[in-house]
Design an enzyme around this catalytic site. Structure first.
Site, PDB file in Angstrom:
ATOM      1  N   ASN A 145       0.916  -1.324   0.165  1.00 54.24           N
ATOM      2  CA  ASN A 145       0.077  -0.014   0.056  1.00 54.24           C
ATOM      3  C   ASN A 145       0.919   1.299   0.078  1.00 54.24           C
ATOM      4  O   ASN A 145       2.032   1.086  -0.121  1.00 54.24           O
ATOM      5  CB  ASN A 145      -0.838  -0.087   1.382  1.00 54.24           C
ATOM      6  CG  ASN A 145      -0.318  -0.036   2.439  1.00 54.24           C
ATOM      7  OD1 ASN A 145       0.419   0.791   2.935  1.00 54.24           O
ATOM      8  ND2 ASN A 145      -0.361  -1.221   3.026  1.00 54.24           N
ATOM      9  N   GLY A 176      -0.494   1.454  16.865  1.00 59.08           N
ATOM     10  CA  GLY A 176      -0.575   0.697  15.595  1.00 59.08           C
ATOM     11  C   GLY A 176      -0.817   1.625  14.367  1.00 59.08           C
ATOM     12  O   GLY A 176      -1.871   2.056  14.024  1.00 59.08           O
ATOM     13  N   ALA A 193       0.826   1.401  11.483  1.00 65.11           N
ATOM     14  CA  ALA A 193       1.260   0.750  10.482  1.00 65.11           C
ATOM     15  C   ALA A 193       0.091   0.492   9.566  1.00 65.11           C
ATOM     16  O   ALA A 193      -1.012   0.222  10.085  1.00 65.11           O
ATOM     17  CB  ALA A 193       2.064  -0.587  10.442  1.00 65.11           C
ATOM     18  N   ASP A 247      -4.386  -6.786   5.159  1.00 65.39           N
ATOM     19  CA  ASP A 247      -5.603  -7.160   5.610  1.00 65.39           C
ATOM     20  C   ASP A 247      -5.395  -8.746   5.172  1.00 65.39           C
ATOM     21  O   ASP A 247      -5.973  -9.676   5.562  1.00 65.39           O
ATOM     22  CB  ASP A 247      -6.741  -6.612   5.344  1.00 65.39           C
ATOM     23  CG  ASP A 247      -7.205  -5.244   6.172  1.00 65.39           C
ATOM     24  OD1 ASP A 247      -6.737  -5.418   7.253  1.00 65.39           O
ATOM     25  OD2 ASP A 247      -7.553  -4.556   5.506  1.00 65.39           O
TER      26      ASP A 247
HETATM   27  O1  PMT Z   1       2.511   6.087   6.695  1.00 67.84           O
HETATM   28  P1  PMT Z   1       2.135   7.534   6.011  1.00 67.84           P
HETATM   29  O2  PMT Z   1       2.422   7.713   4.415  1.00 67.84           O
HETATM   30  O3  PMT Z   1       2.563   8.529   7.005  1.00 67.84           O
HETATM   31  O4  PMT Z   1       0.535   7.363   6.202  1.00 67.84           O
HETATM   32  C1  PMT Z   1      -0.150   7.392   7.375  1.00 67.84           C
HETATM   33  C2  PMT Z   1      -1.151   6.364   7.574  1.00 67.84           C
HETATM   34  C3  PMT Z   1      -2.151   6.679   6.585  1.00 67.84           C
HETATM   35  C4  PMT Z   1      -0.822   5.032   7.163  1.00 67.84           C
HETATM   36  C5  PMT Z   1      -1.663   6.259   9.071  1.00 67.84           C
HETATM   37  O5  PMT Z   1      -2.010   7.496   9.470  1.00 67.84           O
HETATM   38  C6  PMT Z   1      -2.739   5.348   9.363  1.00 67.84           C
HETATM   39  O6  PMT Z   1      -3.910   5.395   9.043  1.00 67.84           O
HETATM   40  N1  PMT Z   1      -2.344   3.923   9.679  1.00 67.84           N
HETATM   41  C7  PMT Z   1      -3.249   2.781   9.721  1.00 67.84           C
HETATM   42  C8  PMT Z   1      -3.591   2.227   8.284  1.00 67.84           C
HETATM   43  C9  PMT Z   1      -4.477   1.234   8.434  1.00 67.84           C
HETATM   44  O7  PMT Z   1      -3.837   0.079   8.088  1.00 67.84           O
HETATM   45  O8  PMT Z   1      -5.534   1.378   8.661  1.00 67.84           O
HETATM   46  P2  PMT Z   1      -6.644   0.423   8.812  1.00 67.84           P
HETATM   47  O9  PMT Z   1      -8.115   1.025   9.047  1.00 67.84           O
HETATM   48  O10 PMT Z   1      -6.962  -0.528   7.721  1.00 67.84           O
HETATM   49  O11 PMT Z   1      -6.366  -0.668  10.072  1.00 67.84           O
HETATM   50  C10 PMT Z   1      -7.028  -0.199  11.423  1.00 67.84           C
HETATM   51  C11 PMT Z   1      -5.933  -0.635  12.637  1.00 67.84           C
HETATM   52  O12 PMT Z   1      -5.829  -1.838  12.292  1.00 67.84           O
HETATM   53  C12 PMT Z   1      -4.617   0.103  12.220  1.00 67.84           C
HETATM   54  O13 PMT Z   1      -4.305   0.614  13.541  1.00 67.84           O
HETATM   55  C13 PMT Z   1      -3.643  -1.070  11.628  1.00 67.84           C
HETATM   56  O14 PMT Z   1      -2.174  -0.859  11.950  1.00 67.84           O
HETATM   57  C14 PMT Z   1      -4.444  -2.128  12.344  1.00 67.84           C
HETATM   58  N2  PMT Z   1      -4.125  -3.446  11.599  1.00 67.84           N
HETATM   59  C15 PMT Z   1      -4.672  -3.591  10.510  1.00 67.84           C
HETATM   60  C16 PMT Z   1      -4.839  -4.917   9.944  1.00 67.84           C
HETATM   61  C17 PMT Z   1      -3.846  -5.839  10.418  1.00 67.84           C
HETATM   62  N3  PMT Z   1      -3.793  -6.994   9.982  1.00 67.84           N
HETATM   63  N4  PMT Z   1      -3.315  -5.486  11.559  1.00 67.84           N
HETATM   64  C18 PMT Z   1      -3.274  -4.338  12.265  1.00 67.84           C
HETATM   65  O15 PMT Z   1      -2.727  -4.129  13.275  1.00 67.84           O
END
Ligand code: PMT
Length: 400
Positions: free
Chosen positions: A207, A270, A272, A276
């Site tokens: 991503n 978290g 990162a 998924d």
């Molecule tokens: O890195 P940059 O370019 O500065 O951009 C920042 C960002 C947009 C990446 C950051 O601000 C951000 O939003 N990070 C989370 C991205 C994400 O994966 O969001 P999500 O809504 O898909 O996931 C929700 C949470 O679950 C996140 O805390 C993620 O780390 C966590 N997760 C998701 C999937 C997985 N398998 N394990 C996880 O821990």
């Protein structure tokens, strides 16, 4: 030990306000040393600052009286904070281009402490595109801005360019020192960047995460006094000083790196963008081009964040991020409760400003009993604001 403040003064009429600044800083029991440019001493005498600071004032890059003539290095090492007030358009341009042809600009390059500038100049000079570009560049390099303020100027014009008042500058420094103790003795684990899920030896699914948000958080937590461990996906950013960084590539590796360390930490964030899904089959050889259509079978990865929050000996405070293109509030709140988090920082992604790979971002932060908007700003500033909010809510949690 008293905090050491190195005050740089440039040539501008606002230099008279710096005398009051020295007085206020000394009232806070900070030790102050002053460096003046050759134009600054045209406006206010070095003797004034020597008397107010109770220290000799430095004006020359090469000072034979200093041991090894290394005065600039000694001053830079001495400082806990370096503030330039007033900072002229000229010094801002010099800093932003890395020029070092006098003591003040050389100190900027030698300083490793926090650096603040309080600009003061004519409103047209402040608004000039090149000045704004220089300011933006310094911000990205971690320089913090105080002011300028709007109002009538010595030149008779009105607009932005007045140096902030001494009491306001002093207040910013007092707050900065209190921030630097906020996470003393706290261990914090932060994930950052993307993951890469390999399809074959040459291809992967990933991503757009650059790691900027997570790295800014790591730096902000370190500046608040925390011991920081950063688990980073593949990014091109340099690891900030005094941060332990473990590099991983896949979601599985990130899961292992985080879960095996989480219990030893007080806070997990978290940030990162963990994949998924990952390819169900990893081809040992490069997948060949065949039919017009090719179907990829994907399997769900483990949820690092949810698994941290489900640990028996979980960190005291678990913070997730939510990256959304729609229904930001609804999805963020669902993640907050479903993953059993203490806080979630939601950001819009896929828009012109903020989100992935941008230097700026805005966050809508939710916790079980409230929420707060952190406005669009550069990720370093935003990270500091989020860390402050985390400390506040973690303290509230521990007292209830
Ligand atoms: O890195 P940059 O370019 O500065 O951009 C920042 C960002 C947009 C990446 C950051 O601000 C951000 O939003 N990070 C989370 C991205 C994400 O994966 O969001 P999500 O809504 O898909 O996931 C929700 C949470 O679950 C996140 O805390 C993620 O780390 C966590 N997760 C998701 C999937 C997985 N398998 N394990 C996880 O821990």
């Amino acid at each position: 030990m008293n905090k050491h403040i190195l005050l740089g003064i440039c040539g501008g009429i606002a230099a008279y306000k710096s005398a009051e600044l020295v007085r206020l800083l000394r009232k806070q029991n900070y030790e102050v040393k002053v460096v003046m440019t050759s134009s600054a001493i045209e406006f206010v005498s070095a003797l004034t600052f020597q008397a107010l600071s109770a220290n000799p004032v430095s004006t020359q890059l090469l000072n034979a009286e200093e041991e090894n003539a290394m005065g600039h290095i000694n001053l830079a090492r001495w400082a806990d904070v370096f503030i330039i007030a007033p900072a002229t358009a000229n010094i801002i341009a010099k800093f932003s281009h890395g020029l070092a042809d006098d003591l003040l600009s050389t100190l900027y390059l030698a300083a490793t402490c926090s650096i603040y500038i309080a600009p003061a100049m004519n409103q047209a000079m402040w608004n000039k595109e090149i000045t704004q570009e220089n300011i933006q560049k310094l911000r990205l390099h971690g320089v913090q801005l105080i002011g300028p303020e709007q109002g009538s100027q010595a030149c008779g014009e009105t607009g932005f360019g007045r140096m902030s008042e001494a009491k306001d500058i002093c207040q910013v420094l007092v707050q900065a020192f209190s921030y630097s103790n906020k996470l003393q003795n706290i261990n914090i684990l932060i994930s950052a960047g993307p993951t890469r899920e390999p399809l074959d030896p040459v291809r992967y699914i990933s991503n757009r995460s650059s790691g900027k948000m997570g790295y800014a958080l790591a730096e902000a937590a370190r500046n608040a006094g925390a011991h920081v461990t950063l688990i980073s996906g593949p990014v091109t950013l340099a690891v900030p000083d005094n941060i332990q960084c473990i590099k991983v590539e896949t979601a599985e590796q990130m899961h292992h790196a985080v879960i095996s360390r989480a219990a030893k930490h007080d806070i997990y964030i978290g940030a990162a963008a963990v994949a998924d899904y990952s390819p169900a089959d990893l081809s040992a050889t490069k997948i060949k081009k065949q039919n017009n259509e090719s179907v990829l079978k994907l399997q769900k990865t483990k949820d690092v964040l949810a698994d941290v929050a489900a640990l028996n000996d979980r960190p005291t405070f678990v913070v997730g991020f939510a990256a959304e293109t729609n229904n930001l509030e609804q999805y963020a709140k669902e993640k907050l409760s479903k993953k059993n988090l203490d806080m979630i920082a939601a950001n819009w992604v896929g828009q012109e400003q903020g989100g992935f790979d941008s230097d700026e971002n805005a966050l809508q932060v939710y916790w079980p009993s409230g929420h707060q908007l952190l406005n669009m700003t550069d990720k370093k500033q935003l990270a500091k604001q989020l860390i402050s909010l985390i400390v506040e809510k973690m303290n509230e949690k521990s007292t209830t």
